[in-house]
Design a protein around this motif. Structure first.
Motif, PDB file in Angstrom:
ATOM      1  N   ALA A  87       0.883  -1.168   0.000  1.00 40.21           N
ATOM      2  CA  ALA A  87       0.000   0.000   0.000  1.00 40.21           C
ATOM      3  C   ALA A  87       0.922   1.219   0.000  1.00 40.21           C
ATOM      4  O   ALA A  87       1.900   1.258   0.759  1.00 40.21           O
ATOM      5  CB  ALA A  87      -0.873  -0.022   1.247  1.00 40.21           C
ATOM      6  N   VAL A  88       0.647   2.176  -0.863  1.00 41.08           N
ATOM      7  CA  VAL A  88       1.516   3.352  -0.960  1.00 41.08           C
ATOM      8  C   VAL A  88       0.734   4.564  -0.485  1.00 41.08           C
ATOM      9  O   VAL A  88      -0.280   4.932  -1.080  1.00 41.08           O
ATOM     10  CB  VAL A  88       2.006   3.565  -2.406  1.00 41.08           C
ATOM     11  CG1 VAL A  88       2.987   4.742  -2.457  1.00 41.08           C
ATOM     12  CG2 VAL A  88       2.685   2.307  -2.926  1.00 41.08           C
ATOM     13  N   ALA A  89       1.196   5.150   0.599  1.00 43.67           N
ATOM     14  CA  ALA A  89       0.464   6.262   1.193  1.00 43.67           C
ATOM     15  C   ALA A  89       1.418   7.199   1.916  1.00 43.67           C
ATOM     16  O   ALA A  89       2.575   6.878   2.159  1.00 43.67           O
ATOM     17  CB  ALA A  89      -0.586   5.724   2.159  1.00 43.67           C
ATOM     18  N   GLY A  90       0.912   8.363   2.239  1.00 46.49           N
ATOM     19  CA  GLY A  90       1.713   9.345   2.977  1.00 46.49           C
ATOM     20  C   GLY A  90       0.898  10.610   3.100  1.00 46.49           C
ATOM     21  O   GLY A  90      -0.330  10.562   3.012  1.00 46.49           O
ATOM     22  N   GLY A  91       1.596  11.719   3.272  1.00 48.92           N
ATOM     23  CA  GLY A  91       0.865  12.973   3.381  1.00 48.92           C
ATOM     24  C   GLY A  91       1.749  14.066   3.909  1.00 48.92           C
ATOM     25  O   GLY A  91       2.925  13.838   4.204  1.00 48.92           O
ATOM     26  N   SER A  92       1.159  15.254   4.043  1.00 45.72           N
ATOM     27  CA  SER A  92       1.996  16.420   4.320  1.00 45.72           C
ATOM     28  C   SER A  92       2.089  16.756   5.799  1.00 45.72           C
ATOM     29  O   SER A  92       2.573  17.808   6.153  1.00 45.72           O
ATOM     30  CB  SER A  92       1.453  17.619   3.553  1.00 45.72           C
ATOM     31  OG  SER A  92       0.124  17.856   3.931  1.00 45.72           O
ATOM     32  N   PHE A  93       1.595  15.876   6.672  1.00 47.96           N
ATOM     33  CA  PHE A  93       1.724  16.203   8.101  1.00 47.96           C
ATOM     34  C   PHE A  93       2.218  15.009   8.881  1.00 47.96           C
ATOM     35  O   PHE A  93       2.325  13.916   8.319  1.00 47.96           O
ATOM     36  CB  PHE A  93       0.390  16.693   8.660  1.00 47.96           C
ATOM     37  CG  PHE A  93      -0.652  15.625   8.788  1.00 47.96           C
ATOM     38  CD1 PHE A  93      -0.944  15.058  10.015  1.00 47.96           C
ATOM     39  CD2 PHE A  93      -1.322  15.162   7.665  1.00 47.96           C
ATOM     40  CE1 PHE A  93      -1.906  14.057  10.116  1.00 47.96           C
ATOM     41  CE2 PHE A  93      -2.292  14.175   7.764  1.00 47.96           C
ATOM     42  CZ  PHE A  93      -2.578  13.612   8.993  1.00 47.96           C
TER      43      PHE A  93
END
Lengths: 93, 157
Positions: A87-93
């Protein structure tokens, strides 16, 4: 019945560098169990100790995510291809 | 004789260490740099994401992906888009070698969420920031929680 299982780059090291392997099984659960049997260190990256799929991997039977089929009880047939992808995920915080 | 061998080896140590610590490079054709930035701008105010295929350290294709999180602060690459990109890449004799996503209001630097969820130490993590007037694109490797910036080399083709 041997089924092709395609592995993402991150899991290939645990399978002697192979991009795909053939394992025996009638269901996704049996295939993943056989995969751990052949390549110790691979299985626990896909399945949790309680036997469920890790949330950070997605397992497909051909084009379908097995979570939307019968999960680990999904039956496989001759010529099916199982794909494992992180699963490829992330974010800016 | 043996002393000479030892001396040569001792002098080689700093060189070898230096080589080992060299940051990686990522060669990206201009067309894919443009596509990644355009994708980030088009998806704004949501975070945009996509996957890069390549051979070694050269990008050979960029695949836009749907952000299943549909959020301005997080992204989840649509698994089906990933599967399609992976198949296409393998069919072309390449592999998925990294992921691109945008930060709409922060710098082009991996966040703690990005680091915690980075799946592959060999991948290239490309960030496009839309915080400033001009978009900023940078690339990183994330290994065991350590972020190392790589130099992005623009290829004019």
């Amino acid at each position: 019945m041997a089924i092709e299982v395609r592995l993402p780059t991150v899991l290939r090291a645990a399978a002697s560098g192979q991009a795909s392997v053939f394992v025996e099984g009638e269901t996704i659960g049996e295939i993943l169990k056989a995969l751990s049997g052949s390549f110790p260190g691979l299985g626990n990256q896909v399945v949790s100790p309680d036997g469920s799929l890790h949330r950070f991997v997605n397992v497909y039977l051909n084009d379908d995510d097995v979570r939307y089929l019968e999960k680990l009880d999904t039956k496989v047939a001759e010529g099916d291809v199982v794909s494992i992808l992180p699963a490829v995920a992330g974010g800016s915080f | 004789m043996l002393t000479t061998v030892y001396l040569v080896l001792i002098f080689l140590i700093p060189f070898v260490l230096h080589q080992a610590n060299l940051p990686r490079m990522l060669n990206i054709p201009q067309i894919y740099l443009d596509e990644m930035i355009a994708h980030a701008i088009r998806e704004y105010p949501l975070e945009a994401c996509g996957l890069i295929a390549g051979l070694g350290d050269e990008v050979t294709k960029f695949y836009k992906a749907r952000n299943d999180a549909a959020s301005a602060r997080i992204y989840t690459v649509n698994p089906s888009d990933y599967l399609k990109a992976d198949r296409d890449a393998e069919g072309n004799g390449t592999s998925i070698i990294g992921v691109m996503h945008s930060h709409t209001h922060s710098e082009a630097f991996p966040s703690p969420t990005d680091v915690a969820q980075a799946p592959d130490p060999d991948w290239h993590y490309i960030l496009v920031s839309l915080k400033h007037k001009d978009p900023v694109l940078r690339s990183f490797s994330i290994v065991d929680g350590n972020i190392v910036e790589e130099s992005v080399v623009r290829l004019n083709c």
